[in-house]
Design an enzyme around this catalytic site. Structure first.
Site, mmCIF file in Angstrom:
data_model
loop_
_atom_site.group_PDB
_atom_site.id
_atom_site.type_symbol
_atom_site.label_atom_id
_atom_site.label_comp_id
_atom_site.label_asym_id
_atom_site.label_seq_id
_atom_site.Cartn_x
_atom_site.Cartn_y
_atom_site.Cartn_z
ATOM 1 N N MET A 1 -85.195 17.908 -107.628
ATOM 2 C CA MET A 1 -85.800 19.164 -106.796
ATOM 3 C C MET A 1 -85.029 19.122 -105.787
ATOM 4 O O MET A 1 -84.773 20.302 -104.347
ATOM 5 C CB MET A 1 -86.782 19.434 -106.931
ATOM 6 C CG MET A 1 -87.266 19.609 -108.197
ATOM 7 S SD MET A 1 -86.884 20.883 -109.052
ATOM 8 C CE MET A 1 -86.714 20.948 -110.742
ATOM 9 N N CYS A 2 -83.963 17.452 -105.640
ATOM 10 C CA CYS A 2 -83.434 17.265 -103.627
ATOM 11 C C CYS A 2 -82.777 18.284 -103.809
ATOM 12 O O CYS A 2 -81.465 18.426 -104.352
ATOM 13 C CB CYS A 2 -83.491 16.610 -104.357
ATOM 14 S SG CYS A 2 -82.895 15.291 -102.569
ATOM 15 N N HIS A 3 -82.242 18.865 -102.395
ATOM 16 C CA HIS A 3 -81.069 19.826 -102.172
ATOM 17 C C HIS A 3 -80.289 18.744 -101.515
ATOM 18 O O HIS A 3 -80.265 17.843 -101.336
ATOM 19 C CB HIS A 3 -81.266 20.301 -100.879
ATOM 20 C CG HIS A 3 -82.283 21.250 -101.051
ATOM 21 N ND1 HIS A 3 -83.787 21.519 -101.056
ATOM 22 C CD2 HIS A 3 -82.687 22.604 -101.995
ATOM 23 C CE1 HIS A 3 -84.382 22.172 -101.033
ATOM 24 N NE2 HIS A 3 -83.823 23.391 -101.402
ATOM 25 N N MET B 1 -85.295 11.265 -98.956
ATOM 26 C CA MET B 1 -84.835 11.160 -100.407
ATOM 27 C C MET B 1 -83.841 9.520 -100.239
ATOM 28 O O MET B 1 -83.593 9.412 -101.298
ATOM 29 C CB MET B 1 -84.915 12.143 -100.895
ATOM 30 C CG MET B 1 -85.889 12.946 -101.388
ATOM 31 S SD MET B 1 -87.270 11.569 -101.143
ATOM 32 C CE MET B 1 -87.094 11.095 -102.327
ATOM 33 N N GLU B 2 -82.790 10.394 -99.307
ATOM 34 C CA GLU B 2 -82.080 9.523 -98.832
ATOM 35 C C GLU B 2 -82.283 8.081 -98.514
ATOM 36 O O GLU B 2 -81.106 7.615 -99.443
ATOM 37 C CB GLU B 2 -80.179 10.318 -98.591
ATOM 38 C CG GLU B 2 -80.317 11.613 -99.049
ATOM 39 C CD GLU B 2 -80.103 12.691 -99.426
ATOM 40 O OE1 GLU B 2 -81.807 13.088 -98.327
ATOM 41 O OE2 GLU B 2 -80.369 13.739 -99.353
ATOM 42 N N ASP C 1 -80.094 -7.083 -110.191
ATOM 43 C CA ASP C 1 -79.360 -7.350 -111.445
ATOM 44 C C ASP C 1 -77.889 -8.168 -111.520
ATOM 45 O O ASP C 1 -77.557 -8.866 -111.762
ATOM 46 C CB ASP C 1 -78.020 -5.766 -111.669
ATOM 47 C CG ASP C 1 -76.777 -5.739 -112.942
ATOM 48 O OD1 ASP C 1 -77.184 -6.521 -113.373
ATOM 49 O OD2 ASP C 1 -75.962 -5.309 -111.611
#
EC number: 4.6.1.17
Lengths: 163, 163, 163, 163, 163, 163
Positions: E75-77, E115-116, E130
């Site tokens: 739902m992130c723009h 969010m970024e 990893d």
């Protein structure tokens, strides 16, 4: 007759230049649908009452596809999508069970959001197909078209014969 | 009644476990279409004769979308697509101009390629819409469905009422 | 001491050669969590009873991220993910509300699925954050780690001090 | 004369059918380069001695691009890349500073990895350009070509006039 | 009580409409960490002195993930990221070796970059995992949270109890 | 001496902060080429007259790659590409057949479009290679460089010695 806007002077495709187009508020509403059998209809309805449901996965798929539109449709410009909303309505008649999918997309941009709304509608329908195909592969995705758009130089478009 | 295969024990979606399914040769054929007006039909035909054409862009889009299917359809497994072929046929009657899109997809994998064929067919149609929408926004993407599949545990499926 | 497996002879990163490794059945289970306040806990619970819920969006995000792992983690090999399943459990004590996220990933491949399980767990937690951040930005994503893996040359790994 | 293998019976592009091709071990080695001025050469060298360096970013970009090849090159088949290794060598003569980029790619697959090696080489060079362009936009990416391939029906190819 | 902003009137998820929100300068700082054993710590430190190092690969991964955020978080723009900077600090005490990861993200946009920053921090940590997992699979990714944000209607947020 | 703009204070890569840069109209023109043998030249020419042609697939690939640039080149900013146009010209001399590829990219943005133009040119050339490699693997992708750019603080750049 209007020229195709995606063809360059060598007769090949290009991404048309929208550098000089104005940034305005734009919206588009698209429609698709999927026709399922009685068994699938019943199962989707039952899960909807519980916590897991086919439609919420399809909706997430549609919204994410709207954001991917310019990566999927070759000549489509990237634009800053500012909102996407997907509605479901059942059209049930005798032995026909059609799930109507309506997508509204918005942007503040220099080109329209029709492709984002249409792509989201198609991917939403395809996701319903994917999640139910173990029950029946005979589902049919119905017509997909633009219901309405606003904003931009060409202004408002409204489909008259549908809805 | 078959259970939905994408729902886990908490009632939520999961990507079903196909670890134990056999790798076999699988094919799927899907169909979509787009209905355009006389002007667009004529323009597509004319460009087709020249070197640039709407259909070759749409075809590239469809093939690339087939490869992106598992990234677009949430519960779809990644699989090593081994071939994709897209055909176009015009169905022209009086003032109806329908472009039939037929996609054949193949894999050597442990799950079917139905979603790849269907997604390619939809994206091909959407790309035609995108490239012609400056002329007319009223185009309609017709029904999208599976024509045939072979391979895998469920064997061959053939749609009887279409083609 | 084992050498880092991702460093080449010029001292730089490489994607290690797994051409000769055997294709075996492999699984991995990873854990993450998110600690939310009372208000968010209550809202998630309430929506869970209704049809829309934060957790089903987060779950779709986690599954799609598992499929994107080799595109996000630079030295990670692409592998044919054969199944992903995500579980949620609430750990509620006094004024602590922790949502435990457990992801199980499977493949038939020549390298492990640890990164797929871990990435899915992280993205699931981040999506819960995104969907609830309008209520409180103070949520904390808890420890993220591998619980268990099976298959491959290194065999089974089981974390003893957790679970 | 061999036919183009990517053209279907309607004269349009297709993704060729490799369903029946054998899975064998395959390798490809590709070369690209970038010619930079004295100032950039010196700066890259200096940073290489420190902890941050242009080449390690370029190398990560090249490896990630190798994994994206089938999403970037339209008719390219997805394949399970099993190893990628990128080497840098400076060819410095008087006032010419050329960074040679050599990429080796490997797979166990039913089609070759030439495109993966070539794409990685090009993207590695482009990333060097991007990171140094604030100093000089006149850098030139040199010839890009296949040095060698092994495996598959067409067997071994070795470029004679280069290396 | 604030409502969840991602739920539409049918109780399902939507991408909220930010069309009318103002474009302002926005920043966000997020934190994650990874706890490694003595052997891994030593190896990372040693390579850091040489030319190849785990941290520079992890950093590239984090920056690239920041740009993919709206494709990963449903739902992130999408927003025009204007800068990303990642710092590493070691917190070493007795037999605990914790690598602190701090990400600062910036935009000129109509929605925040929290969010970024958070996604970049998580992916940076996962990439360290990893690259070192051949040595020890027991590494733990520590808490991931927002340290600070500025800009937008909700103004400045600063986490008090950390840093 | 100008500093490398992508290195942060810890000596590692960062995505440089362009938050304060002005949004202006920017263009870039890049050049690449591919040298093919007589047989391939003839085949491309023949198909060009018919409806399917190598160049139109290559062109679509180049345009789509331009849109993916910030996802492929690690430190490259996302920007709203407003136009891409690709031209082909044959430079045929005796037994040399060189296809010149010229890409013009445009944006209204706060950073330049050089990388978009260069990436599109490279991918266009790589796609021609892919589609013709069944005939001859000895094709060489020629020099790739910037011909011209306009806009932004550094103003206009024009390559003198080429074209």
């Amino acid at each position: 007759m209007t020229d195709f806007s995606h063809i360059n002077e060598q007769g090949r495709a290009k991404m048309v230049d929208i550098t000089e187009k104005k940034v305005t508020s734009r919206t588009a509403v698209a429609r698709s649908s999927i026709i399922v059998n009685q068994e699938i209809y019943q199962k989707i309805m039952d899960h909807k009452i519980g916590k897991g449901d086919v439609l919420s996965v399809a909706q997430v798929a549609g919204i994410m596809a709207a954001k991917q539109t310019s990566n999927i449709i070759p000549m489509c410009h990237p634009l800053p999508l500012s909102g996407v909303n997907i509605h479901f309505d059942w059209n049930v008649e005798e032995d026909k069970h059609e799930l109507l999918i309506t997508v509204e997309a918005k942007t503040q941009g220099s080109t329209g959001v029709e492709m984002e709304a249409l792509t989201a509608a198609s991917i939403t329908a395809l996701t319903v197909y994917d999640m139910c195909k173990a029950v029946d592969k005979g589902m049919i995705i119905g017509s997909t078209y633009l219901l309405e758009k606003t904003g931009g130089k060409s202004g408002t478009y409204k489909r008259e014969d549908f809805r």
